[in-house]
Scaffold this motif. Structure first.
Motif, mmCIF file in Angstrom:
data_model
loop_
_atom_site.group_PDB
_atom_site.id
_atom_site.type_symbol
_atom_site.label_atom_id
_atom_site.label_comp_id
_atom_site.label_asym_id
_atom_site.label_seq_id
_atom_site.Cartn_x
_atom_site.Cartn_y
_atom_site.Cartn_z
ATOM 1 N N GLY A 1 0.797 -1.218 0.000
ATOM 2 C CA GLY A 1 0.000 0.000 0.000
ATOM 3 C C GLY A 1 0.830 1.269 0.000
ATOM 4 O O GLY A 1 0.329 2.345 -0.310
ATOM 5 N N LEU A 2 2.100 1.155 0.336
ATOM 6 C CA LEU A 2 3.001 2.318 0.339
ATOM 7 C C LEU A 2 3.773 2.473 -0.965
ATOM 8 O O LEU A 2 4.454 3.472 -1.163
ATOM 9 C CB LEU A 2 3.982 2.201 1.518
ATOM 10 C CG LEU A 2 3.340 2.275 2.904
ATOM 11 C CD1 LEU A 2 4.363 1.909 3.981
ATOM 12 C CD2 LEU A 2 2.753 3.657 3.159
ATOM 13 N N ALA A 3 3.679 1.497 -1.844
ATOM 14 C CA ALA A 3 4.410 1.541 -3.110
ATOM 15 C C ALA A 3 3.733 2.472 -4.107
ATOM 16 O O ALA A 3 2.516 2.634 -4.099
ATOM 17 C CB ALA A 3 4.497 0.132 -3.710
ATOM 18 N N ALA B 1 10.176 5.932 13.284
ATOM 19 C CA ALA B 1 10.084 5.086 12.098
ATOM 20 C C ALA B 1 8.796 5.292 11.301
ATOM 21 O O ALA B 1 8.831 5.372 10.071
ATOM 22 C CB ALA B 1 10.248 3.615 12.481
ATOM 23 N N ALA B 2 7.650 5.366 11.958
ATOM 24 C CA ALA B 2 6.387 5.499 11.224
ATOM 25 C C ALA B 2 6.334 6.800 10.432
ATOM 26 O O ALA B 2 5.951 6.804 9.257
ATOM 27 C CB ALA B 2 5.197 5.390 12.180
ATOM 28 N N ALA B 3 6.728 7.908 11.053
ATOM 29 C CA ALA B 3 6.715 9.188 10.348
ATOM 30 C C ALA B 3 7.721 9.191 9.199
ATOM 31 O O ALA B 3 7.436 9.714 8.114
ATOM 32 C CB ALA B 3 7.019 10.332 11.322
ATOM 33 N N PHE B 4 8.882 8.581 9.422
ATOM 34 C CA PHE B 4 9.904 8.514 8.379
ATOM 35 C C PHE B 4 9.404 7.665 7.217
ATOM 36 O O PHE B 4 9.558 8.037 6.044
ATOM 37 C CB PHE B 4 11.189 7.938 8.958
ATOM 38 C CG PHE B 4 12.426 8.260 8.169
ATOM 39 C CD1 PHE B 4 13.419 9.038 8.715
ATOM 40 C CD2 PHE B 4 12.608 7.777 6.876
ATOM 41 C CE1 PHE B 4 14.574 9.327 7.988
ATOM 42 C CE2 PHE B 4 13.738 8.058 6.148
ATOM 43 C CZ PHE B 4 14.728 8.842 6.710
ATOM 44 N N LEU B 5 8.786 6.533 7.514
ATOM 45 C CA LEU B 5 8.256 5.658 6.472
ATOM 46 C C LEU B 5 7.164 6.370 5.679
ATOM 47 O O LEU B 5 7.127 6.290 4.439
ATOM 48 C CB LEU B 5 7.734 4.359 7.083
ATOM 49 C CG LEU B 5 7.177 3.303 6.130
ATOM 50 C CD1 LEU B 5 8.191 2.915 5.062
ATOM 51 C CD2 LEU B 5 6.738 2.077 6.919
ATOM 52 N N LEU C 1 1.322 9.780 -2.134
ATOM 53 C CA LEU C 1 0.173 9.205 -1.424
ATOM 54 C C LEU C 1 -0.428 10.297 -0.538
ATOM 55 O O LEU C 1 0.296 11.157 -0.029
ATOM 56 C CB LEU C 1 0.616 8.066 -0.502
ATOM 57 C CG LEU C 1 1.159 6.800 -1.124
ATOM 58 C CD1 LEU C 1 1.708 5.879 -0.029
ATOM 59 C CD2 LEU C 1 0.071 6.081 -1.901
ATOM 60 N N PRO C 2 -1.734 10.253 -0.322
ATOM 61 C CA PRO C 2 -2.324 11.195 0.641
ATOM 62 C C PRO C 2 -1.679 10.992 2.018
ATOM 63 O O PRO C 2 -1.403 9.854 2.430
ATOM 64 C CB PRO C 2 -3.803 10.810 0.661
ATOM 65 C CG PRO C 2 -4.036 10.069 -0.624
ATOM 66 C CD PRO C 2 -2.730 9.395 -0.945
ATOM 67 N N ALA D 1 -0.756 7.374 3.981
ATOM 68 C CA ALA D 1 0.646 7.017 4.215
ATOM 69 C C ALA D 1 0.917 6.849 5.710
ATOM 70 O O ALA D 1 1.602 5.911 6.118
ATOM 71 C CB ALA D 1 1.569 8.071 3.612
ATOM 72 N N GLU D 2 0.386 7.746 6.518
ATOM 73 C CA GLU D 2 0.598 7.671 7.964
ATOM 74 C C GLU D 2 -0.072 6.435 8.563
ATOM 75 O O GLU D 2 0.511 5.758 9.406
ATOM 76 C CB GLU D 2 0.077 8.943 8.632
ATOM 77 C CG GLU D 2 0.935 10.151 8.317
ATOM 78 C CD GLU D 2 0.277 11.477 8.682
ATOM 79 O OE1 GLU D 2 -0.839 11.479 9.268
ATOM 80 O OE2 GLU D 2 0.870 12.517 8.349
ATOM 81 N N ARG D 3 -1.289 6.126 8.117
ATOM 82 C CA ARG D 3 -2.020 4.968 8.635
ATOM 83 C C ARG D 3 -1.289 3.663 8.301
ATOM 84 O O ARG D 3 -1.047 2.832 9.175
ATOM 85 C CB ARG D 3 -3.444 4.950 8.085
ATOM 86 C CG ARG D 3 -4.308 3.831 8.656
ATOM 87 C CD ARG D 3 -5.722 3.822 8.072
ATOM 88 N NE ARG D 3 -5.704 3.489 6.647
ATOM 89 C CZ ARG D 3 -5.914 4.360 5.640
ATOM 90 N NH1 ARG D 3 -6.195 5.611 5.903
ATOM 91 N NH2 ARG D 3 -5.871 3.967 4.391
#
Length: 164
Positions: A15-17, A83-87, A103-104, A108-110
């Protein structure tokens, strides 16, 4: 961790790709007690995927991914709480045009938060960014940004690549 968690990691990373921009991987280590060199080998494999992508091949003539020791040397630790914010940033915000989003932000954060939670608080996180000076240890001749996470059994990788 069960196979269900691995499937969830893969789904979250998928989902992040973003086609031609954000490349991801998630998997299970086959080596006992994997450490940074095993993670670097997975990063090298992801770099090979980028190199093989027809969209980037013309920008990377003669490029081969760095060796595992060179990749290890380019990595800096990231605190788990970051890590989550960086990702979400690697997946969502364009490297060159910071006002452009892949990504919105909410999505992306979720997804990033879920992936980080699945790896757990004992995971270690690595990037090719040097937070002390703001430099990036490029893994390619292009602009790139990497976040890699691992815990004893699983790993996740997100790599954004760009050219101006």
């Amino acid at each position: 961790m069960s196979l269900g968690v691995l499937a969830e990691l893969r789904a979250g990373m998928s989902g992040l790709a973003t086609p031609m921009r954000v490349y991801v991987a998630a998997g299970r280590f086959t080596e006992p007690e994997p450490d940074l060199p095993e993670l670097a080998a997975r990063i090298r494999t992801l770099l090979a995927v980028v190199t093989a992508d027809e969209a980037w091949r013309r920008f990377l003539p003669g490029y081969t991914p760095p060796s595992v020791p060179a990749i290890c040397a380019s990595l800096e630790p990231v605190e788990t709480y970051e890590a989550a914010a960086f990702l979400a940033q690697v997946a969502g915000v364009d490297l060159v045009w910071r006002s452009h989003r892949h990504l919105p932000a909410e999505a992306a954060e979720r997804m990033s938060g879920r992936v980080v939670a699945l790896l757990g608080p004992e995971a270690s996180w690595w990037t090719n960014h040097d937070a002390e000076c703001g430099a990036v240890h490029g893994l390619t001749p292009l602009f790139d940004s990497l976040l890699a996470g691992m815990q004893g059994e699983h790993f996740v990788l997100a790599l954004q690549i760009a050219d101006d």
